[in-house]
Scaffold this active site. Sequence first.
Site, PDB file in Angstrom:
ATOM      1  N   LYS A  11       3.242   3.179  14.137  1.00 16.46           N
ATOM      2  CA  LYS A  11       4.694   3.054  14.314  1.00 16.46           C
ATOM      3  C   LYS A  11       5.126   1.992  15.310  1.00 16.46           C
ATOM      4  O   LYS A  11       6.291   1.597  15.308  1.00 16.46           O
ATOM      5  CB  LYS A  11       5.266   4.401  14.816  1.00 16.46           C
ATOM      6  N   PRO A  31      -1.339   4.698  18.241  1.00 21.01           N
ATOM      7  CA  PRO A  31      -1.391   4.072  16.914  1.00 21.01           C
ATOM      8  C   PRO A  31      -1.725   5.050  15.788  1.00 21.01           C
ATOM      9  O   PRO A  31      -1.938   4.630  14.662  1.00 21.01           O
ATOM     10  CB  PRO A  31      -2.487   3.002  17.063  1.00 21.01           C
ATOM     11  N   TYR A  58      -8.225   8.716   6.062  1.00 19.47           N
ATOM     12  CA  TYR A  58      -8.375   9.469   7.306  1.00 19.47           C
ATOM     13  C   TYR A  58      -9.485  10.480   7.080  1.00 19.47           C
ATOM     14  O   TYR A  58      -9.365  11.340   6.203  1.00 19.47           O
ATOM     15  CB  TYR A  58      -7.081  10.215   7.645  1.00 19.47           C
ATOM     16  N   HIS A  91       0.843  -1.202   0.000  1.00 16.95           N
ATOM     17  CA  HIS A  91       0.000   0.000   0.000  1.00 16.95           C
ATOM     18  C   HIS A  91       0.877   1.250   0.000  1.00 16.95           C
ATOM     19  O   HIS A  91       1.698   1.411   0.884  1.00 16.95           O
ATOM     20  CB  HIS A  91      -0.893   0.044   1.251  1.00 16.95           C
ATOM     21  N   TYR A 103       5.968   9.221   7.339  1.00 15.98           N
ATOM     22  CA  TYR A 103       4.928   8.193   7.344  1.00 15.98           C
ATOM     23  C   TYR A 103       5.511   6.793   7.148  1.00 15.98           C
ATOM     24  O   TYR A 103       5.096   5.848   7.813  1.00 15.98           O
ATOM     25  CB  TYR A 103       3.939   8.527   6.226  1.00 15.98           C
TER      26      TYR A 103
END
Length: 382
Positions: free
Chosen positions: A294, A290, A198, A74, A379
């Site tokens: 990470k 979360p 998101y 992804h 990210y």
Amino acid sequence: MVDHTTVLIAGAGPAGLVLANLLRAEGVDTLVVERATREQVQTRARAGYLAPNSARVLAEHGLGAGLLHKGQTHGVCAFRGEDGEFELDYSRLGRGGAHTVYPQQDLVTDLVAEYLGRGGDIRFGVTVTGVDPRTATIRYRGERGGEDVVTGRFLAGCDGGHGATRKAVPARRYRQDHGVSWLAVLVEAPQSMAAVTYAVHDDGFAGHMARSPEVTRYYLQVPPGDDPRDWTDDRIWAALGTRLRIDDFGRLKQGPVLERRLVRLRSEVADPIQHDRLFLAGDAASLISPSAAKGANLAIMEAEVLARALVQALRGDERPLAAYSRTCLPRVWRAQEFSRWMIDLLHPPADDFHRALRRARLDGLRECRAHQNAFAENYVGI
Ligand code: RFL
């Protein structure tokens, strides 16, 4: 009777199992003690997004077969809000790099099988009750009760955020409760969107993340202290539909809710993460919310650093081991900084000023290549 080993590892999560496998590959004697049963550790659904560094560590050490065959790549995420939706192809931004989506319980299953195949010793159903960092000794209680003692030349504390070893490290602890709670939901349905999504909404944040072709993870921001049992399937789908704006973007692929749990977004960093012969890794060393996916990635990074340092120490050079905290902590803090940035972006205080700031941040991400590059680096990298 006192058992002996070379490296004694408390906890069979990603940190402990990666460390155990890397050490076995170097011929180091190890013993892993784990409170849960094998069945429990192999079915505990948590993380899914593995960064390129984690995939590299696993592949380089012969631990990546499942990930390569069953993991999905992804590289795009999307932000949804009142101004519509935009996507970021982060695999083409910054230094480039995509996530591999592979459920944590599948990774743990692979790591247990590989470790046993390498002749590793693991004892399930064993709870560490006492820790002596000076002698690398632990006291533990087995499934049938009764206490035993096992000692190593070194002790690795990989027993998570509620384990026993972290308490044995005298450290400064930086703690933060971010004041936000998520209902973390697993549903038996394929993902509804191609990308991680998101969604920012006045009702609160909602997130959509792939896990496997049959199972999808969703997050809903809920008032701290909410009881997950009050969130029925219907209520969950209604809130997800509103916040993910299905009227504008299309319906969600629904299925039964398999798991709902409340996750308080909080951080805790210990400094140092070592004391005498005891070295912490993963959630035992630091907890991270979360919000930026990470935690498991830090656990794998630390396991690799620690494995290398222990092998060098066993060959007579203890300098990398002495520098273990200094090597890991700057990366831990960079991850904390980014995850806090994500929390601010996704859950601003409910007033006009902060709503306008959020819009400006999203505009920056939508329009400015420098912002996009910085986001992508944080990210997928640390
Ligand atoms: P773990 O996985 O908690 O393993 C610790 C092990 O130690 C055992 N244990 C003991 N054993 C013996 N004696 C004792 N006294 C013991 N006390 C505990 C436990 O049974 C357990 O088996 O820690 P580790 O190895 O450090 O790994 C950390 C990760 O599990 C964690 O950071 C991630 O799951 C965080 N996380 C995510 N991280 C990512 O990188 N990407 C993600 O997409 C992501 N999604 C998530 C997440 C965490 C979540 N929750 C549940 C907070 C999603 C969620 C919902």
